[in-house]
Design an enzyme around this catalytic site. Sequence first.
Site, PDB file in Angstrom:
ATOM      1  N   LYS A 209      34.566  32.246  44.279  1.00 16.67           N
ATOM      2  CA  LYS A 209      33.886  31.188  44.149  1.00 16.67           C
ATOM      3  C   LYS A 209      34.776  30.230  43.275  1.00 16.67           C
ATOM      4  O   LYS A 209      34.898  30.462  42.179  1.00 16.67           O
ATOM      5  CB  LYS A 209      32.759  31.494  43.402  1.00 16.67           C
ATOM      6  CG  LYS A 209      31.295  30.864  43.480  1.00 16.67           C
ATOM      7  CD  LYS A 209      31.352  29.365  43.059  1.00 16.67           C
ATOM      8  CE  LYS A 209      31.408  29.368  41.490  1.00 16.67           C
ATOM      9  NZ  LYS A 209      31.696  27.848  41.131  1.00 16.67           N
ATOM     10  N   GLU A 285      40.030  36.143  31.945  1.00 13.20           N
ATOM     11  CA  GLU A 285      40.975  35.486  31.427  1.00 13.20           C
ATOM     12  C   GLU A 285      40.202  34.209  30.907  1.00 13.20           C
ATOM     13  O   GLU A 285      39.691  33.469  31.792  1.00 13.20           O
ATOM     14  CB  GLU A 285      42.042  35.243  32.477  1.00 13.20           C
ATOM     15  CG  GLU A 285      42.990  36.416  32.990  1.00 13.20           C
ATOM     16  CD  GLU A 285      43.715  36.038  33.907  1.00 13.20           C
ATOM     17  OE1 GLU A 285      44.113  35.093  34.338  1.00 13.20           O
ATOM     18  OE2 GLU A 285      44.415  36.911  34.465  1.00 13.20           O
ATOM     19  N   CYS A 319      44.854  26.951  29.749  1.00 16.11           N
ATOM     20  CA  CYS A 319      44.317  27.705  28.638  1.00 16.11           C
ATOM     21  C   CYS A 319      45.339  27.815  27.810  1.00 16.11           C
ATOM     22  O   CYS A 319      44.849  28.283  26.477  1.00 16.11           O
ATOM     23  CB  CYS A 319      43.834  28.817  29.367  1.00 16.11           C
ATOM     24  SG  CYS A 319      45.037  29.596  30.328  1.00 16.11           S
ATOM     25  N   GLU A 421      38.068  25.651  21.086  1.00 16.78           N
ATOM     26  CA  GLU A 421      38.918  25.265  22.099  1.00 16.78           C
ATOM     27  C   GLU A 421      38.463  23.638  22.788  1.00 16.78           C
ATOM     28  O   GLU A 421      37.240  23.377  22.814  1.00 16.78           O
ATOM     29  CB  GLU A 421      38.799  26.018  23.328  1.00 16.78           C
ATOM     30  CG  GLU A 421      39.651  25.467  24.577  1.00 16.78           C
ATOM     31  CD  GLU A 421      39.635  26.505  25.722  1.00 16.78           C
ATOM     32  OE1 GLU A 421      38.455  26.639  26.075  1.00 16.78           O
ATOM     33  OE2 GLU A 421      40.451  26.928  26.167  1.00 16.78           O
TER      34      GLU A 421
HETATM   35  P1  NAD Z   1      33.833  27.629  33.026  1.00 17.53           P
HETATM   36  O1  NAD Z   1      33.534  28.940  32.406  1.00 17.53           O
HETATM   37  O2  NAD Z   1      32.726  26.598  32.871  1.00 17.53           O
HETATM   38  O3  NAD Z   1      33.782  27.795  34.690  1.00 17.53           O
HETATM   39  C1  NAD Z   1      34.503  28.746  35.391  1.00 17.53           C
HETATM   40  C2  NAD Z   1      33.937  29.421  36.672  1.00 17.53           C
HETATM   41  O4  NAD Z   1      32.930  30.020  36.430  1.00 17.53           O
HETATM   42  C3  NAD Z   1      33.634  28.083  37.842  1.00 17.53           C
HETATM   43  O5  NAD Z   1      33.729  28.499  39.004  1.00 17.53           O
HETATM   44  C4  NAD Z   1      32.123  27.917  37.468  1.00 17.53           C
HETATM   45  O6  NAD Z   1      31.349  27.670  38.548  1.00 17.53           O
HETATM   46  C5  NAD Z   1      31.770  29.509  37.181  1.00 17.53           C
HETATM   47  N1  NAD Z   1      30.496  29.842  36.500  1.00 17.53           N
HETATM   48  C6  NAD Z   1      30.150  29.020  35.351  1.00 17.53           C
HETATM   49  N2  NAD Z   1      28.963  29.614  34.934  1.00 17.53           N
HETATM   50  C7  NAD Z   1      28.877  30.938  35.761  1.00 17.53           C
HETATM   51  C8  NAD Z   1      27.608  31.761  35.583  1.00 17.53           C
HETATM   52  N3  NAD Z   1      26.728  31.774  34.983  1.00 17.53           N
HETATM   53  N4  NAD Z   1      27.767  32.887  36.606  1.00 17.53           N
HETATM   54  C9  NAD Z   1      28.970  32.872  37.343  1.00 17.53           C
HETATM   55  N5  NAD Z   1      29.781  31.827  37.431  1.00 17.53           N
HETATM   56  C10 NAD Z   1      29.581  31.026  36.481  1.00 17.53           C
HETATM   57  O7  NAD Z   1      35.217  27.091  32.895  1.00 17.53           O
HETATM   58  P2  NAD Z   1      35.717  25.564  33.508  1.00 17.53           P
HETATM   59  O8  NAD Z   1      35.257  24.482  32.479  1.00 17.53           O
HETATM   60  O9  NAD Z   1      35.866  25.807  34.838  1.00 17.53           O
HETATM   61  O10 NAD Z   1      37.222  26.058  32.839  1.00 17.53           O
HETATM   62  C11 NAD Z   1      37.841  25.779  31.550  1.00 17.53           C
HETATM   63  C12 NAD Z   1      37.880  26.831  31.028  1.00 17.53           C
HETATM   64  O11 NAD Z   1      38.678  28.253  31.570  1.00 17.53           O
HETATM   65  C13 NAD Z   1      38.619  27.060  29.469  1.00 17.53           C
HETATM   66  O12 NAD Z   1      37.742  27.465  28.378  1.00 17.53           O
HETATM   67  C14 NAD Z   1      39.866  27.424  29.746  1.00 17.53           C
HETATM   68  O13 NAD Z   1      40.631  28.038  28.700  1.00 17.53           O
HETATM   69  C15 NAD Z   1      39.637  28.535  30.677  1.00 17.53           C
HETATM   70  N6  NAD Z   1      40.666  29.111  31.298  1.00 17.53           N
HETATM   71  C16 NAD Z   1      41.383  30.150  31.176  1.00 17.53           C
HETATM   72  C17 NAD Z   1      42.406  30.839  31.610  1.00 17.53           C
HETATM   73  C18 NAD Z   1      42.988  32.283  31.443  1.00 17.53           C
HETATM   74  O14 NAD Z   1      44.089  32.439  31.806  1.00 17.53           O
HETATM   75  N7  NAD Z   1      42.818  32.773  30.191  1.00 17.53           N
HETATM   76  C19 NAD Z   1      42.862  30.124  32.630  1.00 17.53           C
HETATM   77  C20 NAD Z   1      42.648  28.795  32.916  1.00 17.53           C
HETATM   78  C21 NAD Z   1      41.156  28.560  32.253  1.00 17.53           C
HETATM   79  O1  6OD Z   2      50.372  31.770  34.783  1.00 18.06           O
HETATM   80  C1  6OD Z   2      49.359  32.567  35.114  1.00 18.06           C
HETATM   81  O2  6OD Z   2      49.387  33.608  36.035  1.00 18.06           O
HETATM   82  C2  6OD Z   2      48.065  32.050  34.694  1.00 18.06           C
HETATM   83  N1  6OD Z   2      47.145  32.947  34.772  1.00 18.06           N
HETATM   84  C3  6OD Z   2      47.802  30.949  33.920  1.00 18.06           C
HETATM   85  C4  6OD Z   2      46.765  30.549  33.402  1.00 18.06           C
HETATM   86  C5  6OD Z   2      46.662  29.143  32.937  1.00 18.06           C
HETATM   87  C6  6OD Z   2      45.486  28.914  32.085  1.00 18.06           C
HETATM   88  O3  6OD Z   2      44.916  27.634  32.564  1.00 18.06           O
END
Ligand code: NAD
Ligand code: 6OD
Length: 517
Positions: A209, A285, A319, A421
Amino acid sequence: MKPTCDRSGYSSGPKEYLSDMAACSEARTMAVCTIRNFVDGAEIEFDDRHSSEKIDPASGVVSALVHEADQSVVDAAVAAARRALADGWATTPVRERAALLRRVADRIEARFEEFVAAEVADTGKPVALARELDVARAVANFRTFADVVAAAGQESFLMDLPGGRQALNYAVRKPLGVVAVIVPWNLPLLLLTWKVAAALACGNAVVVKPSEETPSTASLLAEVLTEVGLPRGVYNVVHGFGAGSAGEFLTSHTGIDGVTFTGSSATGSHVMRTVAPRVRPVSFELGGKNAAVVFDDVDLDEALTGLSKAIFTNTGQVCLCTERVYVHRAIFDDVANGLVARAAALRLGEPTDDRTTTGPLISKTHREKVLSYFALAEQSGAKVLTGGGIPRLGEALDDGSWIEPTLWSGIGNDNRVLREEIFGPVAALVPFDTEEQAIELANDTEYGLAASVWTNDLRRGHRVGQAMNVGMSWVNTWFLRDLLSPFGGMGLSGIGREGGASSLHFYTEPTNVCVQL
Ligand code: NAD
Ligand code: 6OD
């Protein structure tokens, strides 16, 4: 035959035309693609009663119609995945799976510019970044997990028993089964393939998804996986939103065996509650509020280059990006002035221009969130070192979700600007006097994803690098990735690690066999 892209635009033409994503992205601001769910090896017929508009973040123009999966589509995807496992994918020899993953990498390389164009169209990120980071990493993800799974062995333990006999313990690893893969919009293809490559390497079937903001590359990947001969049903894509939509239909589904999720901490917590009644494994993550610690012995120019990357890459929407910069007081002004100069040198503009360094934020909604922190910083008495507003980039881009790279000083760890964040091209600079104080400030957070330490003192680099309470601690670099190393976070930043052997552990279940000899 596939319909082709409607270059006349959504508002002026019928909705059903389009669908060749590469052609659509060539004419980014004019074209509207339809993006469909992919289940059991085929696209599901487009139904514009259940579709949402995807907005190009650079121009604000509708660029795609995305078919939203309802419960029946998610049911079909999960059922197809289960059938694919039973039909033999789960027991396909490792060598064959690894060879298939290598063919995927080769095909992504062959269609490299199509992936780049789709990613740029969805995210508005600069084309140079999409090439260097997103699509290159998709190739590397498939090659890495082909190598990892091909070389994987098992532990065994010889156990002494009373009376001189022995028992041999060894584990056989089996795929988890049907894995739900949910990913965000910031690095769509990179993050998707980071999970899908590992899951497929281990013999799982997946239902993915993608984010509602960035549907294209998951669908393009379906084409590639079909081209290289992945059995039908092993890779399925359901598009849509989170709560009350495809995301929740998937995480609450009784037919899934595990969830790997990348996204915000709040959503992670929600997903965890949804999955809890059926006690399925999760890999999370999540968000970060990452610190950089800059000592006064640094090579200033080198540190500024690294810090500027850490703050501004992908418009701060990684992130791992740094939003808190702790600087030794002796060089505070030099670092502040140097970062302001680096911010001024960033080139915001048309994402398809090779010279562009910085794209827009993903959406106007996200920009509202970032702007709310601009307001909070100013209300809190922060000094705005640079930025703080919305840039004007010319008519074609003025309806995009652009934002100025922004730096603050004069606020401390007690302020929400340093605790939450923001996920934009922003950082607050805070001075420190001693190493102990720097460590304390950097670790004073509920998150625990990443940190970077900048110093020319080797012993201090190791010492402070190890003292950071995070999953990834970089010394004199940032976002340098060895895909065999564990990646993940602690606290609000996640649960578990993926990468190399850690991925094999998450995507398989061991059965220990104990043989009395
Ligand atoms: P989000 O949590 O809003 O959405 C992520 C995904 O989850 C999307 O596909 C969304 O449609 C889905 N989703 C949302 N609500 C849901 C629910 N109730 N049930 C199931 N799926 C659901 O995040 P975003 O705004 O798309 O992305 C930004 C965030 O992602 C930031 O907080 C960022 O730090 C984090 N992020 C973390 C990492 C990591 O590796 N730690 C990497 C990239 C992004
Ligand atoms: O480099 C990766 O494997 C990874 N998961 C990066 C995540 C980045 C966050 O936005």
